[in-house]
Design an enzyme around this catalytic site. Structure first.
Site, mmCIF file in Angstrom:
data_model
loop_
_atom_site.group_PDB
_atom_site.id
_atom_site.type_symbol
_atom_site.label_atom_id
_atom_site.label_comp_id
_atom_site.label_asym_id
_atom_site.label_seq_id
_atom_site.Cartn_x
_atom_site.Cartn_y
_atom_site.Cartn_z
ATOM 1 N N LYS A 38 0.844 -1.208 0.000
ATOM 2 C CA LYS A 38 0.000 0.000 0.000
ATOM 3 C C LYS A 38 0.877 1.255 0.000
ATOM 4 C CE LYS A 38 -0.309 -0.326 5.048
ATOM 5 N NZ LYS A 38 -1.120 -0.882 6.154
ATOM 6 N N ARG A 136 -10.444 -0.572 15.092
ATOM 7 C CA ARG A 136 -10.344 0.266 13.899
ATOM 8 C C ARG A 136 -11.369 -0.225 12.879
ATOM 9 N NH1 ARG A 136 -4.506 0.932 11.032
ATOM 10 N NH2 ARG A 136 -5.058 -1.124 10.190
ATOM 11 N N TYR A 264 12.035 31.668 5.559
ATOM 12 C CA TYR A 264 10.762 32.320 5.870
ATOM 13 C C TYR A 264 10.651 32.653 7.355
ATOM 14 C CZ TYR A 264 8.853 31.111 1.272
ATOM 15 O OH TYR A 264 8.612 31.015 -0.072
ATOM 16 N N MET A 313 8.615 25.003 0.912
ATOM 17 C CA MET A 313 7.899 24.006 0.114
ATOM 18 C C MET A 313 8.864 23.187 -0.749
ATOM 19 S SD MET A 313 4.803 24.416 -2.633
ATOM 20 C CE MET A 313 3.776 25.354 -1.523
#
Ligand SMILES: *Cc1c(COP(=O)(O)O)cnc(C)c1O
Length: 369
Positions: A38, A136, A264, A313
């Protein structure tokens, strides 16, 4: 291997082979192996990994969602695929591509039977998931009677396996709890088998279950993280090798004067003259912002370079004041030496989260034997 010229995830298939052999050496010869591929085979490349595992003789694959299985089918992989988390909207795709759903609730069971009947299926393979403590997905013991009754009324489906999932197989402090889960699973499967009148495959062990609980191996085991090189344990990690190495390069080097800032929001302010290297990898590639401000680091020419300020980013800046390096040099985020497990520990996370976050824009390069 050649030095990286851009951001890359190298996938080492020799390591995958070795990990597979190590994990299966812990099993009885007749125990089947389901490989969990997965989430792009835990952030690597599900098609490349699955094809290699087919060569190694894997019995089953499993994905979380149907579209991940379709990717395998499109690549001509014909091994059975268990879809762990199907939703009714996926039934068409699942049956169309010969995938096998995990059935975990009354709603899913009834809707899948109706669907299979409408599609004129007989004995379509399904996998019944029981909740033994994770809370779950899954049925509980009290559901067995009505499940058996519903199943006896339809020829459209057949139970290929019965399974459960361990909540803490890697944590030996919770051994009593895990043994309880295994016992509950044994009890549930016996009861179900006596009602069904035939014996589906039984499975409940993930990687740490394979390693720590031989009594949980049953007919098949499901391994994910171990194949990718992590054993959730220091000793076990010595026998496994991470298959992925995430690399990038230094795009530019700056000399930052005392009092100047980097990145930043002025996330780093230099207290002395600092040499900062800008790397071409950022949070959009899978380096979470939480690794910023010195929590995370990369390795450049065998030295540790901490992240300066905030993760951007598309870039990070790292401190190379004391590292002999130049623009164009390679930087390693994680791999067999600094592992994803070590790096993720810096932000109280786990290897799983870091490796599965590597975004699809990062180029994958396969290393073959
Ligand atoms: C993801 C998953 C696994 C694989 O677990 P690992 O710890 O990676 O080996 C096995 N079973 C189920 C149900 C899962 O969701």
């Amino acid at each position: 291997m050649p030095k990286a010229k851009e951001t890359l995830l190298e996938i080492d298939l020799n390591a995958l082979d070795d990990n597979y052999r190590y994990l299966t050496s812990k099993l009885k010869p007749e125990t089947k192996v389901l490989a969990v591929v997965k989430a792009f085979a835990y952030g690597s490349d599900s098609v490349v990994v699955a094809k290699e595992l087919v060569e190694l003789g894997v019995d089953y694959f499993s994905v979380a969602y149907a579209n991940e299985g379709t990717t395998l089918r499109n690549a001509k992989i014909e091994t059975p695929i268990l879809v762990l988390h199907p939703l009714p909207v996926n039934f068409e795709e699942i049956v169309d591509r010969c995938m096998e759903p995990s059935i975990y609730s009354r709603k899913i069971l009834e809707e899948f039977i109706a669907f299979a009947e409408e599609k004129k299926q007989t004995n379509y393979p399904i996998h019944l998931k029981f909740n033994t403590g994770l809370n779950r997905l899954g049925f509980v013991e009290e559901d067995i009677s009505w499940i058996a009754e519903i199943l006896s009324k339809s020829q459209s489906i057949k139970v290929k396996s019965v399974f459960s999932h361990l909540a803490a197989s890697e944590d030996l402090n919770l051994r009593e709890f895990t043994l309880g889960q295994i016992e509950t699973f044994r009890k549930i499967s016996e009861k179900l088998i006596s009602k069904l009148g035939y014996k589906p495959l039984l499975h409940c062990a993930n990687t740490s279950g394979i390693i720590n609980y031989p009594e949980a191996h049953f007919d098949m085991v499901r391994t994910g993280i171990g194949l990718y090189g992590f054993g959730n344990d220091k000793e076990e990690n010595k026998h496994l090798k991470p298959i992925g190495t995430l690399k990038t390069i230094i795009s530019q080097i700056h000399t930052v004067q005392k009092g100047e800032s980097v990145g930043y929001n002025r996330g780093f302010i230099a207290e002395k003259i600092t040499r900062s290297a800008t790397l071409s990898i950022g949070h959009a590639d899978g380096i979470p912002r939480s690794y910023g401000k010195g929590k995370g680091w990369v390795t450049i020419n065998d030295e540790k370079a901490p992240i300066l300020g905030n993760v951007c980013m598309d870039m990070i800046m790292v401190d190379v004041t004391n590292i002999n390096c130049e623009e164009g040099d390679e930087a390693i985020i994680f791999g067999p030496s600094t592992t994803a497990e070590e790096l993720s520990a810096a932000i109280n996370s786990i290897s799983y989260e870091l490796i599965t976050a590597i975004s699809q824009r990062v180029k994958r390069v396969v290393l073959r034997k």
